[in-house]
Scaffold this motif. Structure first.
Motif, PDB file in Angstrom:
ATOM      1  N   GLN A 193     -10.440 -73.778 -10.026  1.00 14.29           N
ATOM      2  CA  GLN A 193     -10.633 -74.504  -8.769  1.00 14.29           C
ATOM      3  C   GLN A 193     -11.492 -75.746  -8.976  1.00 14.29           C
ATOM      4  OE1 GLN A 193     -11.990 -71.503  -6.015  1.00 14.29           O
ATOM      5  NE2 GLN A 193      -9.944 -70.746  -5.643  1.00 14.29           N
ATOM      6  N   LEU A 194     -12.521 -75.620  -9.809  1.00 13.84           N
ATOM      7  CA  LEU A 194     -13.374 -76.778 -10.102  1.00 13.84           C
ATOM      8  C   LEU A 194     -12.582 -77.892 -10.782  1.00 13.84           C
ATOM      9  CD1 LEU A 194     -16.607 -75.042 -11.510  1.00 13.84           C
ATOM     10  CD2 LEU A 194     -16.476 -76.420  -9.426  1.00 13.84           C
ATOM     11  N   MET A 195     -11.781 -77.514 -11.768  1.00 17.43           N
ATOM     12  CA  MET A 195     -11.027 -78.520 -12.532  1.00 17.43           C
ATOM     13  C   MET A 195      -9.943 -79.173 -11.672  1.00 17.43           C
ATOM     14  SD  MET A 195     -10.880 -76.890 -16.371  1.00 17.43           S
ATOM     15  CE  MET A 195     -10.136 -75.305 -15.995  1.00 17.43           C
ATOM     16  N   LEU A 196      -9.273 -78.350 -10.869  1.00 19.06           N
ATOM     17  CA  LEU A 196      -8.229 -78.906 -10.002  1.00 19.06           C
ATOM     18  C   LEU A 196      -8.833 -79.837  -8.956  1.00 19.06           C
ATOM     19  CD1 LEU A 196      -6.065 -75.700  -9.593  1.00 19.06           C
ATOM     20  CD2 LEU A 196      -5.361 -77.761 -10.766  1.00 19.06           C
ATOM     21  N   ASN A 206      -8.813 -93.439 -14.531  1.00 23.87           N
ATOM     22  CA  ASN A 206      -8.408 -93.036 -15.889  1.00 23.87           C
ATOM     23  C   ASN A 206      -9.190 -91.806 -16.300  1.00 23.87           C
ATOM     24  OD1 ASN A 206      -6.427 -94.611 -16.912  1.00 23.87           O
ATOM     25  ND2 ASN A 206      -7.804 -96.292 -17.422  1.00 23.87           N
ATOM     26  N   ILE A 207      -8.734 -90.613 -15.953  1.00 21.71           N
ATOM     27  CA  ILE A 207      -9.554 -89.461 -16.326  1.00 21.71           C
ATOM     28  C   ILE A 207      -9.068 -88.831 -17.623  1.00 21.71           C
ATOM     29  CG2 ILE A 207     -10.537 -88.899 -14.071  1.00 21.71           C
ATOM     30  CD1 ILE A 207      -8.381 -86.907 -13.590  1.00 21.71           C
ATOM     31  N   THR A 208     -10.001 -88.287 -18.371  1.00 16.50           N
ATOM     32  CA  THR A 208      -9.647 -87.694 -19.669  1.00 16.50           C
ATOM     33  C   THR A 208      -9.684 -86.175 -19.593  1.00 16.50           C
ATOM     34  OG1 THR A 208     -11.938 -87.594 -20.408  1.00 16.50           O
ATOM     35  CG2 THR A 208     -10.744 -89.643 -20.852  1.00 16.50           C
ATOM     36  N   LEU A 209      -9.037 -85.573 -20.564  1.00 13.72           N
ATOM     37  CA  LEU A 209      -9.023 -84.117 -20.671  1.00 13.72           C
ATOM     38  C   LEU A 209     -10.451 -83.598 -20.845  1.00 13.72           C
ATOM     39  CD1 LEU A 209      -7.298 -81.651 -20.777  1.00 13.72           C
ATOM     40  CD2 LEU A 209      -6.828 -82.066 -23.167  1.00 13.72           C
ATOM     41  N   GLN A 210     -11.219 -84.336 -21.607  1.00 15.02           N
ATOM     42  CA  GLN A 210     -12.630 -84.000 -21.848  1.00 15.02           C
ATOM     43  C   GLN A 210     -13.390 -83.884 -20.520  1.00 15.02           C
ATOM     44  OE1 GLN A 210     -14.330 -83.868 -25.087  1.00 15.02           O
ATOM     45  NE2 GLN A 210     -15.959 -83.020 -23.831  1.00 15.02           N
ATOM     46  N   GLU A 211     -13.166 -84.864 -19.628  1.00 18.14           N
ATOM     47  CA  GLU A 211     -13.871 -84.863 -18.330  1.00 18.14           C
ATOM     48  C   GLU A 211     -13.444 -83.677 -17.480  1.00 18.14           C
ATOM     49  OE1 GLU A 211     -14.689 -89.505 -17.232  1.00 18.14           O
ATOM     50  OE2 GLU A 211     -12.604 -88.865 -17.313  1.00 18.14           O
ATOM     51  N   ILE A 212     -12.150 -83.373 -17.515  1.00 17.99           N
ATOM     52  CA  ILE A 212     -11.646 -82.233 -16.724  1.00 17.99           C
ATOM     53  C   ILE A 212     -12.299 -80.940 -17.222  1.00 17.99           C
ATOM     54  CG2 ILE A 212      -9.587 -80.875 -16.133  1.00 17.99           C
ATOM     55  CD1 ILE A 212      -7.946 -83.515 -16.459  1.00 17.99           C
ATOM     56  N   GLU A 222      -9.955 -74.446 -24.354  1.00 11.56           N
ATOM     57  CA  GLU A 222     -10.062 -73.380 -23.342  1.00 11.56           C
ATOM     58  C   GLU A 222      -9.563 -73.889 -21.985  1.00 11.56           C
ATOM     59  OE1 GLU A 222     -10.115 -69.986 -21.727  1.00 11.56           O
ATOM     60  OE2 GLU A 222     -10.430 -70.126 -23.888  1.00 11.56           O
ATOM     61  N   CYS A 223      -9.858 -75.145 -21.702  1.00 11.99           N
ATOM     62  CA  CYS A 223      -9.396 -75.770 -20.450  1.00 11.99           C
ATOM     63  C   CYS A 223      -7.863 -75.759 -20.414  1.00 11.99           C
ATOM     64  CB  CYS A 223      -9.942 -77.199 -20.371  1.00 11.99           C
ATOM     65  SG  CYS A 223      -9.011 -78.316 -19.335  1.00 11.99           S
ATOM     66  N   PRO A 235      -3.117 -79.463 -18.387  1.00  6.83           N
ATOM     67  CA  PRO A 235      -3.880 -80.286 -17.433  1.00  6.83           C
ATOM     68  C   PRO A 235      -3.236 -81.668 -17.252  1.00  6.83           C
ATOM     69  CG  PRO A 235      -5.359 -79.247 -19.004  1.00  6.83           C
ATOM     70  CD  PRO A 235      -3.973 -78.946 -19.464  1.00  6.83           C
ATOM     71  N   TYR A 236      -2.734 -82.229 -18.353  1.00  9.53           N
ATOM     72  CA  TYR A 236      -2.114 -83.556 -18.289  1.00  9.53           C
ATOM     73  C   TYR A 236      -0.855 -83.516 -17.411  1.00  9.53           C
ATOM     74  CZ  TYR A 236       0.173 -87.896 -19.606  1.00  9.53           C
ATOM     75  OH  TYR A 236       0.788 -89.119 -19.553  1.00  9.53           O
ATOM     76  N   ASP A 237      -0.019 -82.497 -17.619  1.00  7.92           N
ATOM     77  CA  ASP A 237       1.204 -82.379 -16.805  1.00  7.92           C
ATOM     78  C   ASP A 237       0.865 -82.222 -15.327  1.00  7.92           C
ATOM     79  OD1 ASP A 237       2.802 -82.624 -18.991  1.00  7.92           O
ATOM     80  OD2 ASP A 237       3.087 -80.462 -19.290  1.00  7.92           O
TER      81      ASP A 237
END
Length: 297
Positions: A193-196, A206-212, A222-223, A235-237
């Motif tokens: 829920q936090l990541m979404l 421009n968000i990165t996978l690292q930030e998510i 793990e993300c 996460p990218y999809d």
């Protein structure tokens, strides 16, 4: 205000916090979180399929329901209807747990409500293959009729009585211990829920996978695992899918150019936007807009 995952339900009458939504692929009435829109809310929800078939995903698990079948979704649980047959329709009854408790700190709340709503029970599918489930489905159809009719004197009482009765039948027929999911499911749900939410609030940047991943204090791997396990995509999809969703809304509701829309939803290159859009909608943004305008006219 950006659309959050958390839905705050706007009840038609604040003094009676109960609502029935009617959803199709195209619309929700009253306006609410409809088809293909991942969200969660504080209220309990019971969804009844009134036409066609649907697939509803609850915390990453797909449930297929046919006409006349239903599902109870616990409070605070992520869910989304991912498939609905072409002319399908479903209704969702949403109400707070306090309706079932009669009043705060009651014996009912302590013994028959909170032990279930605070448990790790995520959802309960009601297919109608046993007597008590058939009874519940019949009550849901009756409730739908109550909501569809002109509201007569005492209707709030009738709906409340029916809902409490329905709840009592459910808890009399399920055992908590076997329904419980392991503790890590709850944690997994909270992290997701936090990541979404982070994606929903920052998709235009421009968000990165690292930030998510950092939002939920997870490593990148793990993300990614968490996304794949629970919503069956990376996460990218998910980010691309969400950007396309937002762009579809803008194509219908604004006169902005395709390039402007691409930038507004976080695509740096208009060609990348057009390709991604085509992959999701099987037509270009321009054709999508044209088609939607023709439908409206």
């Amino acid at each position: 205000m950006e659309k959050q995952l958390h839905e705050t339900i706007l009840y038609p009458d604040v003094s009676f916090p109960y609502i029935m939504y009617t959803h199709t692929i195209h619309a929700s009435s009253p306006e609410g979180r409809g088809f293909n829109d991942l969200h969660w809310h504080e209220e309990l929800q019971i969804t009844l399929v009134t036409k066609g078939k649907l697939v509803i995903q609850v915390n990453g698990i797909d449930h297929e329901l046919e006409t006349g079948q239903a599902i109870l979704i616990n409070k605070g649980v992520l869910h989304v209807t991912t498939h609905l047959t072409h002319n399908g329709q479903y209704v969702s009854f949403n109400f707070p747990e306090k309706l079932l408790a009669f009043y705060a700190d009651s014996a009912m709340e302590k013994n028959y409500v909170l032990p279930y709503t605070n448990s790790l029970l995520l959802s309960l599918v009601i297919k109608g293959d046993v007597e008590w489930q058939i009874q519940i489905l019949q009550m849901l159809w009756d409730m739908k009729e109550k909501f569809d009719m002109k509201k007569n004197w005492g209707w709030e009482y009738e709906v409340s009585i029916k809902t409490v009765q329905l709840w009592f039948i459910i808890i009399s027929n399920i055992s908590l211990s076997s329904e419980e999911a392991p503790k890590h499911m709850k944690l997994q749900q909270e992290r997701l829920q936090l990541m979404l939410s982070f994606i929903h609030q920052n998709y235009s940047d421009n968000i990165t996978l690292q930030e998510i991943a950092e939002v939920a204090h997870l490593s990148i791997s793990e993300c990614t695992r968490s996304f794949k396990r629970t919503i069956h995509m990376t996460p990218y999809d998910y980010l691309i899918k969400y950007r396309i969703k937002k762009s579809s809304e803008l194509l219908i509701s604004t006169d902005s150019t395709i390039t402007e829309i691409a930038h507004r939803v976080g695509f740096n290159h208009v060609n990348h936007f057009i390709q991604s859009f085509k992959k999701h909608h099987e037509r270009t943004p321009k054709d999508f807009r044209k088609l939607r305008n023709e439908i409206k006219d």
